[in-house]
Design an enzyme around this catalytic site. Sequence first.
Site, mmCIF file in Angstrom:
data_model
loop_
_atom_site.group_PDB
_atom_site.id
_atom_site.type_symbol
_atom_site.label_atom_id
_atom_site.label_comp_id
_atom_site.label_asym_id
_atom_site.label_seq_id
_atom_site.Cartn_x
_atom_site.Cartn_y
_atom_site.Cartn_z
ATOM 1 N N GLU A 268 0.891 -1.178 0.000
ATOM 2 C CA GLU A 268 0.000 0.000 0.000
ATOM 3 C C GLU A 268 0.915 1.210 0.000
ATOM 4 O OE1 GLU A 268 -3.102 -0.130 -0.264
ATOM 5 O OE2 GLU A 268 -3.808 -2.016 0.569
ATOM 6 N N CYS B 101 -2.246 9.077 2.652
ATOM 7 C CA CYS B 101 -2.004 8.564 1.293
ATOM 8 C C CYS B 101 -3.182 8.892 0.393
ATOM 9 C CB CYS B 101 -1.764 7.067 1.338
ATOM 10 S SG CYS B 101 -3.047 6.170 2.211
HETATM 11 P P1 NAP Z 1 8.448 4.969 4.630
HETATM 12 O O1 NAP Z 1 9.658 5.744 4.885
HETATM 13 O O2 NAP Z 1 8.382 4.101 3.443
HETATM 14 O O3 NAP Z 1 8.166 4.144 5.963
HETATM 15 C C1 NAP Z 1 7.146 3.189 6.068
HETATM 16 C C2 NAP Z 1 7.682 1.956 6.775
HETATM 17 O O4 NAP Z 1 8.624 1.305 5.932
HETATM 18 C C3 NAP Z 1 8.415 2.277 8.073
HETATM 19 O O5 NAP Z 1 8.160 1.246 9.001
HETATM 20 C C4 NAP Z 1 9.868 2.269 7.644
HETATM 21 O O6 NAP Z 1 10.753 2.003 8.703
HETATM 22 C C5 NAP Z 1 9.867 1.144 6.636
HETATM 23 N N1 NAP Z 1 10.933 1.204 5.661
HETATM 24 C C6 NAP Z 1 11.546 2.289 5.142
HETATM 25 N N2 NAP Z 1 12.469 1.922 4.237
HETATM 26 C C7 NAP Z 1 12.453 0.579 4.181
HETATM 27 C C8 NAP Z 1 13.170 -0.396 3.440
HETATM 28 N N3 NAP Z 1 14.111 -0.042 2.562
HETATM 29 N N4 NAP Z 1 12.900 -1.697 3.630
HETATM 30 C C9 NAP Z 1 11.951 -2.060 4.507
HETATM 31 N N5 NAP Z 1 11.233 -1.201 5.247
HETATM 32 C C10 NAP Z 1 11.467 0.105 5.081
HETATM 33 O O7 NAP Z 1 7.129 5.811 4.503
HETATM 34 P P2 NAP Z 1 6.881 7.283 4.969
HETATM 35 O O8 NAP Z 1 7.544 8.167 3.996
HETATM 36 O O9 NAP Z 1 7.168 7.436 6.407
HETATM 37 O O10 NAP Z 1 5.301 7.298 4.759
HETATM 38 C C11 NAP Z 1 4.694 8.052 3.813
HETATM 39 C C12 NAP Z 1 4.338 7.277 2.565
HETATM 40 O O11 NAP Z 1 3.440 6.211 2.886
HETATM 41 C C13 NAP Z 1 3.596 8.151 1.597
HETATM 42 O O12 NAP Z 1 4.015 7.899 0.288
HETATM 43 C C14 NAP Z 1 2.148 7.710 1.763
HETATM 44 O O13 NAP Z 1 1.330 8.018 0.684
HETATM 45 C C15 NAP Z 1 2.320 6.260 2.025
HETATM 46 N N6 NAP Z 1 1.137 5.687 2.674
HETATM 47 C C16 NAP Z 1 0.360 4.825 1.963
HETATM 48 C C17 NAP Z 1 -0.798 4.303 2.518
HETATM 49 C C18 NAP Z 1 -1.656 3.356 1.745
HETATM 50 O O14 NAP Z 1 -2.508 2.717 2.354
HETATM 51 N N7 NAP Z 1 -1.502 3.220 0.448
HETATM 52 C C19 NAP Z 1 -1.144 4.664 3.821
HETATM 53 C C20 NAP Z 1 -0.330 5.529 4.518
HETATM 54 C C21 NAP Z 1 0.810 6.032 3.926
HETATM 55 P P3 NAP Z 1 11.615 3.185 9.384
HETATM 56 O O15 NAP Z 1 10.642 4.126 9.979
HETATM 57 O O16 NAP Z 1 12.430 2.460 10.371
HETATM 58 O O17 NAP Z 1 12.414 3.812 8.280
#
Ligand code: NAP
Length: 455
Positions: free
Chosen positions: A228, A262
């Site tokens: 997601e 999101c």
């Molecule tokens: P993010 O950096 O991707 O973090 C999300 C999760 O992924 C965290 O637990 C993070 O851990 C982990 N993570 C980061 N890099 C990783 C990797 N290389 N391998 C494995 N896990 C990894 O996301 P964000 O920027 O905080 O969140 C915003 C994004 O999420 C936006 O694009 C938003 O649109 C999207 N989002 C989508 C939905 C949906 O349902 N489609 C809902 C909410 C948000 P750490 O914190 O330890 O880095």
Amino acid sequence: MAIATVNPVTGEIEKTFKPLTSEEIEAKLARAQSSFELYRQTTLEQRSEWLNKVAEILERDRLRYGKIMTTEMGKPLKSAIAEANKCALVCRYYAENAAEFLADKSASTDASRSFVRYQPLGLILAVMPWNFPFWQVFRFAAPALMAGNVGLLKHASNVPQCALAIEDIFPEAGFPQGAFQTLLVGADRVAEIIADDRVKAATLTGSEAAGASLAAAAGKQIKKTVLELGGSDPFIVLESADLTAAVETGMAARMLNNGQSCIAAKRFILADSIADEFEKQLKAKFAALQVGDPMDENTDVGPLATPGILQDLDEQVQKTVDKGARVVVGGKPFSDRTGNFYPPTIIADIPPGTPADREEFFGPVALLFRVQNLEEAIALANSTSLGLGASAWTNDETEQEILIDKLEAGAVFINGLVKSDPRLPFGGIKRSGYGRELSSEGIREFVNIKTVWVK
Ligand code: NAP
């Protein structure tokens, strides 16, 4: 990234946590595996009873959970409390409906008896984001546990207290120890956890980069994933729309969660004939919003979750404005506030190729575009690499049908705000990810869909 609670209002580090050691991770995986052996034999009635108890705990302690969420990521307390209540809703939904969703499904074939049986897979890893730090977890956990799987949560590093509070709820509700555990680890440990034989599948909600990385690691092990990811949802307003309702909803759809959702309305695509009036009314609404301490009940918009998000958003806005876009309201971080506050902002006359034209804006910034007709609106809506949700406003039924048919998105809401609802599937297409959460579709993502044929 350190695992810590850093208050987004003050910038102060309130609490830090040591990531689990390899031995501690092993102990948790071993506990999850032995829990699964027993848990999978429990009845659906028993799981429902426990999940209903989870719902009661969420409602009972909603204020405490709300304060933890607000402290760690800055959403207004009233929204955080509502989030805890929504988690109770999804628990009750699956407690009530899982038996129907997972019942054997017969098919008439050349067998004397043939049917499909849904069975649990085992340990499922959930990598979750901070923006809805309870809701994202519960919409995974409720169906996964009802299906007989056990859950492992790797939460975002800035919401460790949410992660630990959630972990405590399950045993208190009666679930066996190990049925749902939090792993306080950084993103750098995710690939090795997925590689462990005991972990059968993974789901990630977050950025495209994180999703691609998780899917690559899981792909190497031939393990299923659900992703997601981001959204740059269009909010299309055509001439026949109820403009007052569209403005009111557009404001809410952009400002939800301090703009960090999101499925927030990110690109407002407006028919030329109503665009001036829409802009005027939206500007008045944005200007009236109270930005401030998210613990204050009068606050509409709190701080962004981290300084990094504030900096990224500011850069995206500045680059777009430098290329000639017009700032309608806001447009610069506050110079007189500590914390990660950004003012409600509207940008119009966006030149092609700028960040506002191409990228997801994760904060309280509305991007206005003008179009001459329905075809142009749909082409612009579909012009990004993302395809999560879409909201379209028109009272013309022919236009409604065309929009439903042509918008490239996992969800289309006509004359309403894109939202998640336990009764409806949630997920995206294109680079917004794949797979679905919620509804009957969501609970069947992490099961063995076993074909049975008996002569
Ligand atoms: P993010 O950096 O991707 O973090 C999300 C999760 O992924 C965290 O637990 C993070 O851990 C982990 N993570 C980061 N890099 C990783 C990797 N290389 N391998 C494995 N896990 C990894 O996301 P964000 O920027 O905080 O969140 C915003 C994004 O999420 C936006 O694009 C938003 O649109 C999207 N989002 C989508 C939905 C949906 O349902 N489609 C809902 C909410 C948000 P750490 O914190 O330890 O880095």
